[in-house]
Design a protein around this motif. Structure first.
Motif, mmCIF file in Angstrom:
data_model
loop_
_atom_site.group_PDB
_atom_site.id
_atom_site.type_symbol
_atom_site.label_atom_id
_atom_site.label_comp_id
_atom_site.label_asym_id
_atom_site.label_seq_id
_atom_site.Cartn_x
_atom_site.Cartn_y
_atom_site.Cartn_z
ATOM 1 N N HIS A 1 -17.650 -10.138 6.447
ATOM 2 C CA HIS A 1 -18.141 -9.873 7.801
ATOM 3 C C HIS A 1 -17.013 -9.879 8.832
ATOM 4 N N ARG A 2 -15.800 -10.347 8.446
ATOM 5 C CA ARG A 2 -14.668 -10.296 9.374
ATOM 6 C C ARG A 2 -13.675 -9.197 8.986
ATOM 7 N N VAL A 3 -14.120 -8.279 8.135
ATOM 8 C CA VAL A 3 -13.310 -7.116 7.785
ATOM 9 C C VAL A 3 -13.803 -5.920 8.605
ATOM 10 N N LYS A 4 -12.902 -5.295 9.330
ATOM 11 C CA LYS A 4 -13.236 -4.139 10.153
ATOM 12 C C LYS A 4 -12.396 -2.939 9.721
ATOM 13 N N THR A 5 -12.941 -1.759 9.912
ATOM 14 C CA THR A 5 -12.242 -0.541 9.502
ATOM 15 C C THR A 5 -12.022 0.378 10.693
ATOM 16 N N VAL A 6 -10.991 1.207 10.547
ATOM 17 C CA VAL A 6 -10.647 2.190 11.578
ATOM 18 C C VAL A 6 -10.421 3.524 10.881
ATOM 19 N N ALA A 7 -10.953 4.573 11.462
ATOM 20 C CA ALA A 7 -10.798 5.911 10.892
ATOM 21 C C ALA A 7 -9.350 6.384 11.044
ATOM 22 N N GLY A 8 -8.957 7.255 10.136
ATOM 23 C CA GLY A 8 -7.590 7.756 10.088
ATOM 24 C C GLY A 8 -7.108 7.669 8.660
ATOM 25 N N ARG A 9 -6.315 8.642 8.220
ATOM 26 C CA ARG A 9 -5.941 8.656 6.810
ATOM 27 C C ARG A 9 -4.581 9.302 6.603
ATOM 28 N N LEU A 10 -3.779 8.677 5.749
ATOM 29 C CA LEU A 10 -2.507 9.230 5.291
ATOM 30 C C LEU A 10 -2.612 9.492 3.802
ATOM 31 N N ASP A 11 -1.841 10.468 3.305
ATOM 32 C CA ASP A 11 -1.792 10.649 1.859
ATOM 33 C C ASP A 11 -0.642 9.814 1.285
ATOM 34 N N HIS A 12 -0.448 9.903 -0.044
ATOM 35 C CA HIS A 12 0.516 9.016 -0.695
ATOM 36 C C HIS A 12 1.958 9.336 -0.324
ATOM 37 N N LEU A 13 2.174 10.498 0.308
ATOM 38 C CA LEU A 13 3.515 10.845 0.777
ATOM 39 C C LEU A 13 3.721 10.490 2.245
ATOM 40 N N GLY A 14 2.671 9.944 2.890
ATOM 41 C CA GLY A 14 2.777 9.563 4.291
ATOM 42 C C GLY A 14 2.393 10.664 5.256
ATOM 43 N N GLN A 15 1.873 11.778 4.743
ATOM 44 C CA GLN A 15 1.448 12.864 5.612
ATOM 45 C C GLN A 15 0.059 12.555 6.177
ATOM 46 N N GLU A 16 -0.156 12.848 7.442
ATOM 47 C CA GLU A 16 -1.429 12.540 8.080
ATOM 48 C C GLU A 16 -2.504 13.524 7.636
ATOM 49 N N VAL A 17 -3.592 12.985 7.085
ATOM 50 C CA VAL A 17 -4.743 13.787 6.677
ATOM 51 C C VAL A 17 -5.781 13.800 7.789
ATOM 52 N N ARG A 18 -6.046 12.629 8.382
ATOM 53 C CA ARG A 18 -6.934 12.511 9.538
ATOM 54 C C ARG A 18 -6.250 11.639 10.578
ATOM 55 N N PRO A 19 -6.374 11.983 11.854
ATOM 56 C CA PRO A 19 -5.657 11.220 12.885
ATOM 57 C C PRO A 19 -6.235 9.819 13.069
ATOM 58 N N PHE A 20 -5.402 8.933 13.564
ATOM 59 C CA PHE A 20 -5.797 7.562 13.869
ATOM 60 C C PHE A 20 -6.779 7.566 15.029
ATOM 61 N N ASP A 21 -7.912 6.848 14.879
ATOM 62 C CA ASP A 21 -8.969 6.804 15.888
ATOM 63 C C ASP A 21 -8.705 5.623 16.822
ATOM 64 N N GLU A 22 -8.046 5.884 17.943
ATOM 65 C CA GLU A 22 -7.660 4.803 18.845
ATOM 66 C C GLU A 22 -8.863 4.160 19.514
ATOM 67 N N ALA A 23 -9.905 4.943 19.802
ATOM 68 C CA ALA A 23 -11.094 4.375 20.439
ATOM 69 C C ALA A 23 -11.778 3.370 19.510
#
Length: 691
Positions: free
Chosen positions: A120-142
C-alpha cells in the motif's frame, strides 16, 4: 603538529581503538565498552582514552568502522519507507524471486517475510524506457506530483525510486527526484541509478530501499559525531575502502559491513607480513563471528551479498556472519537439545558473569566456568563473577541431565561447530580446500576456540596476532579510499569503442570523487573489472580487466580470465566450444586513493634465556582449567595449567598446552598437545599435536 591517526571500530560489546604515531611508527591500542543506546558515546570514550596526555589537535585523521546501518537492518527496524516504480510494476517486491532460502525443502514450508515496503506504500508513475535507455513513453510529471504529495500527506519521509531500465538512462528517475524536492522537500530520496546502476530490477529496488532506510539514522549519527569531534573523519565501507563522513551520508548502504570488512583487511596485512599470502580470517566478537577468505593477499569480493534478509548488490568483501560470539546465549530447544545462539546478550545486560543483570548462560560464562578466561577482562577493568556463571550453568546442566563441566564444554563445542560451518561456506562452497589455508583468529573471542577449529577443520595453523581484540580497528588504518562504479552493457559482441567510452565515463566519475577526497590526479588508481557469463546463464562471474587501451589483446585477456575463473568455481568451462558464446553483462571501475599503511615491526632476536631452546618464561600464575582430551568422549580433566602473560613472551618462545596465554584484550586457551610459538612479528602461531 598532527602526527597520529586513530581507528575506531564499534562492535556489539566493545569499541576497539588503535592509534598509530606516523612519526615514530608506534602502535597503541585500547578498548572500552560499547554504548548501544548511543554508539557515539563509546566512540568518544575510546578516542579520549587512547589520547591520554594528548588532544584532538594531535590527530591527523580518524577512521571509523560502524555497525549503525547494519544493526538497523539485522534487527529488522527499517523506517517507514515509500517506493516509486514504473507503472505496471507495483508488485515487483511482492513477486521477488522464485528461490527460497537454504534450509527449506520447498516453498510449502517457507513463509515469505514481510516486504521492506508494504504494497500500500508502493506508488507508480507512467513513463517507460527500453533496455537501451531510449524513451518509449514520456515521464508523467503530473502523476509524479500526485505521488509526491501522497507521501507528504502520509508523513513518509524516506523514499526509494527505481524505474525500469534506469541503469541505461537515469533521466526519468532524476525527474522524479526533482518533483519530490519540489512537492515534498522534507523527504530523503534514494535513486537506483545513483545507488546501483545495474540491471535486475528486484535486487536494484531492494538495494535502493535499503539505502533509503538507513539514510536518516546514518545522517543523524554522522552529524552528531561530527559535532562532538569537531573535526572531519572517514568511515569504512563494505568494499574494503574508506570515504569521508561528509560523502558517506549520501551513500550509507556502502557501510553495511563496515567493521567486518576492516577486520578482514587488517588480518590480510598481518597474514601477508607473516609470509601467508592466503588465509582464512575469523573475527570473533561479543555478538557474532565474521569469517572471510584471503587469496593472494586480497579478501574475496562479492556483489551477491545480503544483510539480514535484504539482498544488497553493492560490491562488498565476501563475509559470512554467524551468531556465535562470546555473548551468544545457550538455550534448550522444545525437543530438549542444547542450542547456542544466534540470540546474544550483547553488551547490555551481557553475560551473567558481567554482573549487569544478565540471566541467560552465554559462551563467555562457559569459558569462565571452565577457567579458560581470567576472572577479569581488560586488565582488571571488568571484573567477572565466576560464581554466578557457575551457578547458572549448574541450573542448565540439571535440566539437561549433564554435569556442569560437560554442559559448559558442550556449549563451547556447539559454538565451535557453528564457526566451522561458516568457514566451510566461504571455502568448500567456493571450491577451496580449507586444509590449504592457515587461519588468522582475532577479536576479543576469536582466539578462544582455535584449538577446536584446528581439530575440526584440519587447519595447518592458526595465527593469533598481537592485540587480537583490536585487529579490526587496526585494519581501519590500512585502508585506501575506494569508490565503485558499474554500468550494465549486455552484449555478445562487445564493441571496444563502446566499452572504452563506458570505462572512460566511470573513471571520470571516480576521478571527481577522489578529487573531493583530496587526492591529486597523479595519485589516482583505477581498477577495472567485468561481469561475464556463458550465453543462456542467469548469473555472471566477475573478473579483473587490464588497464590501458582496449584492443583485441585486451579482449582476449579478459575472456581468458573468465574461462579460468568459471572452471575454478564450477569445475567446467567452454573455452574451446563455439556453441557457447560469452556474454558481457557489467563493466566496473573502482577508483582508489592509496594511503601509506602502518608497518608491522619485526621483533629483535632476544638474548639467550636459561633453559631448553624453544621454551617459555616461567608462568605468571597457575589456575585450575578444564580441558577435554577427546571432545567426542564425556571424559575431561581439571588441570593446574600455567598462565602466561603475552607481554612476557619473546620471539621464538614456545608454549605447550595445557596452558593459557592472556593479554589485555583477549585470551588463548591452549589445549593439551597444542603449541603456540611467537614468530618474528609477535604473532602466536598455534599448531595441533603432531603438526
Amino acid at each position: 603538529m598532527r602526527s597520529v591517526r586513530i581507528g575506531v571500530d564499534t562492535g556489539g560489546t566493545f569499541t576497539d581503538v588503535v592509534m598509530v604515531d606516523e612519526q615514530t611508527g608506534e602502535i597503541s591500542t585500547t578498548k572500552t565498552p560499547s554504548t548501544p543506546g548511543d554508539p557515539a558515546d563509546g566512540f568518544m570514550n575510546g578516542v579520549h582514552k587512547i589520547l591520554a596526555g594528548r588532544g584532538l589537535a594531535d590527530v591527523a585523521g580518524i577512521v571509523h568502522g560502524t555497525t549503525v546501518a547494519t544493526n538497523q537492518l539485522l534487527e529488522d527496524r527499517p523506517v517507514d519507507l515509500g517506493f516509486v516504480t514504473t507503472e505496471g510494476f507495483e508488485f515487483i517486491l511482492e513477486i521477488a524471486r522464485q528461490s527460497v532460502p537454504d534450509g527449506y525443502g520447498n516453498s510449502y514450508f517457507w513463509v515469505k517475510p514481510p516486504r521492506i515496503v508494504p504494497v500500500h506504500r508502493v506508488k507508480t508513475v507512467a513513463g517507460r524506457l527500453d533496455h537501451l535507455g531510449q524513451e518509449v513513453r514520456p515521464f508523467d510529471e503530473a502523476q509524479a506530483a500526485e505521488v509526491a504529495r501522497w507521501f507528504r500527506d502520509q508523513g513518509i519521509t524516506a523514499v526509494g525510486v527505481c524505474f525500469l531500465h534506469s541503469y541505461a538512462n537515469p533521466a526519468h528517475e532524476r525527474a522524479m527526484r526533482a518533483v519530490l524536492e519540489r512537492e515534498h522537500p522534507g523527504a530523503v530520496v534514494s535513486l537506483s541509478s545513483d545507488v546501483l546502476r545495474e540491471y535486475r530490477e528486484y535486487e536494484r529496488s531492494v538495494t535502493t530501499l535499503v539505502d533509503a532506510a538507513v539514510k536518516p539514522i546514518m545522517r543523524r549519527y554522522i552529524a552528531g559525531l561530527s559535532a562532538r569531534l569537531g573535526m572531519p573523519f572517514s568511515v569504512m565501507k563494505s568494499n574494503g575502502g574508506v570515504l569521508s563522513a561528509a560523502e558517506v551520508v549520501d551513500q550509507p548502504i556502502t557501510t553495511v559491513l563496515s567493521g567486518p570488512a576492516a577486520g578482514a583487511l587488517g588480518a590480510a596485512l598481518i597474514a601477508g607480513t607473516a609470509g601467508r599470502g592466503s588465509a582464512i580470517t575469523l573475527d570473533g566478537g561479543g555478538t557474532s563471528t565474521d569469517v572471510a577468505v584471503v587469496v593472494d593477499g586480497e579478501p574475496s569480493l562479492t556483489t551477491e551479498g545480503s544483510v539480514g534478509r535484504y539482498p544488497c548488490k553493492i560490491p562488498m568483501i565476501d563475509i559470512v556472519t554467524v551468531g556465535a560470539g562470546g555473548g551468544s546465549i545457550a538455550w534448550i530447544s522444545p525437543e530438549g537439545t542444547l542450542k547456542v545462539g544466534p540470540r546474544s546478550a550483547g553488551a547490555d545486560p551481557g553475560p551473567i558473569c558481567y554482573g549487569k543483570g544478565g540471566t541467560e548462560v552465554t559462551v563467555t560464562d562457559a569459558h569462565v566456568h571452565l577457567g579458560r578466561v581470567p576472572p577479569h577482562l581488560l586488565g582488571g577493568e571488568i571484573p567477572l563473577d565466576a560464581a554466578a556463571a557457575g551457578a547458572a550453568i549448574e541450573t542448565l546442566a540439571g535440566k539437561l541431565g549433564l554435569s556442569p563441566e560437560r554442559t559448559a564444554t558442550g556449549i563451547l563445542e556447539i559454538s565451535a561447530f557453528n564457526q566451522s560451518n561458516a568457514i566451510r561456506q566461504i571455502t568448500v562452497k567456493r571450491g577451496l580446500d580449507v586444509r590449504d589455508f592457515p587461519m588468522v583468529a582475532f577479536g576479543g573471542s576469536g582466539p578462544l576456540l582455535v584449538c577446536r577449529l584446528i581439530d575440526i577443520l584440519s587447519l595447518p595453523a592458526v595465527i593469533v596476532p598481537a592485540n587480537p581484540g583490536n585487529v579490526s580497528a587496526f585494519g581501519l588504518l590500512t585502508v585506501d579510499v575506494k569508490n565503485d562504479y558499474v554500468r550494465t552493457h549486455v552484449t555478445r559482441e562487445l564493441s571496444l569503442a563502446t566499452a572504452a567510452g563506458i570505462f572512460g565515463d566511470l573513471e571520470e566519475q571516480a576521478a571527481v570523487a577522489l578529487r573531493r577526497e583530496g587526492f591529486p590526479d597523479g595519485r589516482h588508481v583505477y581498477a577495472r573489472s567485468a561481469d561475464l557469463r556463458y550465453y543462456g546463464q542467469a548469473y555472471e562471474v566477475r573478473v579483473p580487466a587490464p588497464s590501458g587501451p582496449l584492443d583485441e589483446a585486451w579482449r582476449a585477456e579478459v575472456l581468458d580470465r573468465f574461462h579460468q575463473a568459471h572452471h575454478r568455481l564450477y569445475g567446467y568451462g567452454y573455452r574451446d566450444d563455439p556453441r557457447h558464446a560469452v556474454e558481457w553483462v557489467n563493466l566496473r571501475v573502482s577508483g582508489i586513493g592509496p594511503i601509506t599503511r602502518p608497518a608491522l615491526p619485526e621483533l629483535p632476536e632476544p638474548p639467550e634465556r636459561p633453559g631448553p631452546v624453544g621454551g617459555a618464561p616461567p608462568p605468571s600464575e597457575r589456575r585450575r582449567v578444564y580441558f577435554e582430551e577427546d571432545p567426542a568422549s564425556p571424559a575431561g580433566e581439571w588441570w593446574t595449567a600455567p598462565v602466561h602473560q603475552r607481554g612476557d613472551l619473546r620471539r621464538g618462545d614456545v608454549v605447550t598446552g595445557p596452558a593459557v596465554i592472556e593479554e589485555y584484550g583477549s585470551t588463548l586457551p591452549l589445549h593439551p598437545g597444542f603449541t603456540a610459538e611467537v614468530d618474528a612479528h609477535g604473532n602466536l602461531v598455534v599448531k595441533g599435536a603432531g603438526a
